[in-house]
Scaffold this motif. Structure first.
Motif, PDB file in Angstrom:
ATOM      1  N   UNK A  95     -26.545 -13.508   2.125  1.00 55.33           N
ATOM      2  CA  UNK A  95     -26.943 -14.305   3.289  1.00 55.33           C
ATOM      3  C   UNK A  95     -26.361 -13.726   4.573  1.00 55.33           C
ATOM      4  N   UNK A  96     -25.139 -13.220   4.500  1.00 58.65           N
ATOM      5  CA  UNK A  96     -24.494 -12.638   5.679  1.00 58.65           C
ATOM      6  C   UNK A  96     -25.022 -11.239   5.983  1.00 58.65           C
ATOM      7  N   UNK A  97     -25.338 -10.475   4.925  1.00 58.70           N
ATOM      8  CA  UNK A  97     -25.703  -9.073   5.110  1.00 58.70           C
ATOM      9  C   UNK A  97     -27.197  -8.856   5.289  1.00 58.70           C
ATOM     10  N   UNK A  98     -28.005  -9.666   4.597  1.00 56.28           N
ATOM     11  CA  UNK A  98     -29.454  -9.439   4.634  1.00 56.28           C
ATOM     12  C   UNK A  98     -30.251 -10.646   5.113  1.00 56.28           C
ATOM     13  N   UNK A  99     -29.588 -11.742   5.459  1.00 57.57           N
ATOM     14  CA  UNK A  99     -30.273 -12.991   5.791  1.00 57.57           C
ATOM     15  C   UNK A  99     -31.116 -13.487   4.613  1.00 57.57           C
TER      16      UNK A  99
END
Length: 549
Positions: free
Chosen positions: A429-433
């Protein structure tokens, strides 16, 4: 031998523990595809057959039924519902793939150190952890592929050839992309053998027919099956021009494979004469490949390389930092494999070149979302080949180190670097949404909505796909856009919304997240009836009944 078994099962235990980490967040499938597989398993248990309806949203997964069938068998055997069983099953299956990889590398190198660090690489490396901890059909394929490769490599034994042939024929029923990767690997290996037999004067038409028929040709029935069941992924690439493009790329890869399978004539820089061994020369020309990949990610930060997909987030480069050292170890191992006498060089090269050729094909066929998905899903099939290089590289470095303390630093440092890559698997979620996990409060809201009996529901991509695949809910994923524009809401009788849409955004993978203005979301909820709301420390979800109904 006892030491070898101890090393193998220690790494196996580590691999299982790492892959159980999603359970600390939720007991539900880690990846929404798992809900589709669970639905198929539950309906198969209740009906006694594996026959879908023509309009079934899970129809694609019915066409590749091995995982769901295995889930049914395990659920019946242990008396645990598929929904609770699946996330416990995945780590065991995928960790078994690491045991198979350990055994493969041990057989190839005859070295405990190389096989241990190769398996440790697969146990902890972030992207491989993601693909082997998520609830996907490829899980079984990841376990089977090292076994198939070993059996095919030792096919002089007719029993191993027969078992390899059986698994090759069965693989299309396990996973489509894995079948394509395996076809490419077997083809590259066989090409090298054919050239060698031709040079030795032992190549005959009969031998060629047998090898092709019991090798690459065994995957043709799978293609015929995919055509009969109209597998949608096959339709994406069945155009004759794309077939010619793929075969052309594979032919070029075969020529490269032939070159890399021969011992390099020039001595490698790491095992040259002592006076020439300098750590400053560790970056040879092979470092240009990861540099090119890094440059592509940088370009994607400012302009989408693949149209309609997300841009690289700055925090992603921080997650890549451990690879700056890991890639050096892999280059060391690659160079040693290339320059030293060993029989497994062709296999090690094929493990890297086969998936790489598919990625090149995906890039050349067009910069669209399908090519993007094909590239990133194929990357982790390179991990087995990269792991062999990493294992050989670490074995060499540890042998080079004279002091026990230095050996310990190298081993611990390598392990820490691998652990630092885990965010690539678990912080999507933080790296690729892209949020892969489904929280219990979200599933509870979906369950309540299903009990209401909604006719047509609106939500975002992640929530709606989960409802459609598990609850067979009618609706669409266009709600966030319609709230923003204030039009088209009349199609829904109910909606499922999350408070996080106003901050991290509504998920619309592979498109970028859609951030809904907080005022517009508040107005939407105020203008309609909030019939259910659930709050947890992880977030808040609400069911909205639209007043026009």
């Amino acid at each position: 031998m006892r030491r070898t078994y101890l090393l193998a099962f220690t790494i196996y235990f580590v691999a299982i523990v790492v892959r159980l980490l999603p359970l600390t967040y939720s007991s539900l499938p880690y990846n929404i595809d798992g809900f589709s597989l669970v639905n198929i398993a539950e309906r198969t248990q209740s009906s006694g057959h594996l026959i879908p309806a023509l309009n079934d949203p899970n129809l694609g997964n019915y066409k590749v039924p091995s995982f769901a069938t295995l889930l049914v068998i395990l659920s019946d055997a242990f008396g645990v519902p598929p929904l609770l069983l699946i996330q416990l099953t995945i780590p065991i299956i995928t960790a078994t793939s690491i045991l198979a990889a350990f055994a493969l590398v041990r057989q190839l190198t005859k070295n405990d150190t190389a096989s241990s660090f190769a398996a440790l690489f697969l146990a902890l490396e972030g992207t491989y952890v993601f693909f082997t901890a998520t609830s996907i059909k490829a899980s079984i394929a990841f376990a089977l592929m090292p076994i198939i490769l070993f059996l095919y490599w030792k096919r002089e034994d007719n029993r191993r050839r027969a078992l390899a042939a059986f698994l090759l024929v069965s693989l299309p029923l396990v996973h489509h992309l894995s079948s394509l990767v395996m076809f490419s690997m077997i083809s590259l290996l066989l090409f090298v053998d054919i050239v060698q037999w031709w040079r030795q004067g032992t190549l005959t038409l009969r031998r060629l027919a047998v090898e092709v028929g019991l090798g690459p040709a065994l995957l043709i029935p799978g293609l015929v099956y995919y055509q009969l069941v109209s597998l949608m992924y096959l339709k994406q690439v069945e155009d004759p021009r794309q077939v010619v493009l793929f075969l052309s790329v594979l032919l070029v890869a075969a020529l490269v494979q032939l070159s890399l399978s021969m011992p390099a004539k020039l001595g490698p820089w790491l095992i040259a004469k002592r006076k020439r061994r300098r750590w400053g020369r560790i970056f040879d020309e092979k470092v240009l490949y990861p540099v090119a990949v890094f440059a592509l990610l940088v370009v994607n930060q400012y302009s989408n390389v693949f149209a309609g997909t997300i841009q690289t987030k700055p925090v992603f480069f921080l997650a890549l930092a451990p690879y700056l050292v890991l890639v050096v170890v892999c280059i060391i191992g690659f160079n040693l494999i290339r320059h030293t006498e060993n029989k497994f060089r062709p296999l090690a090269m094929a493990l890297i070149l086969a998936p790489f050729s598919i990625m090149i094909f995906a890039f050349l066929r067009g910069l669209d979302p399908f090519s993007f998905a094909l590239m990133y899903r194929t990357y982790d099939y390179m991990d087995l080949g990269i792991a062999i290089c990493a294992g050989v590289g670490m074995a060499f470095l540890l042998r080079l180190a004279k002091r026990t303390s230095i050996k310990a630093v190298l081993a611990v440092g390598f392990s820490i670097l691998l652990v630092l890559t885990l965010p690539l698997g678990y912080r999507s979620a933080d790296l690729y949404d892209v949020e892969n996990a489904t929280a219990q409060y979200e599933f509870q809201a979906m369950t309540h909505l299903n009990q209401i009996g909604a006719a047509y529901v609106g939500s975002d991509q992640r929530l709606f796909d989960t409802m459609a695949w598990y609850f067979l809910q009618n609706g669409d994923m266009g709600l966030p856009y319609k709230i923003i524009h204030g039009t088209g809401l009349g199609t829904y009788d109910f909606a499922l919304v999350e408070a996080a849409w106003t901050t991290t955004g509504a998920q619309e993978h592979p498109l970028p997240n859609v951030v809904v203005d907080s005022t517009k979301l508040a107005n939407f909820m105020e203008e309609n009836n909030v019939v259910y709301s659930i709050t947890s420390p992880l977030g808040e979800a609400s069911i909205i009944q639209l007043r026009h109904t």
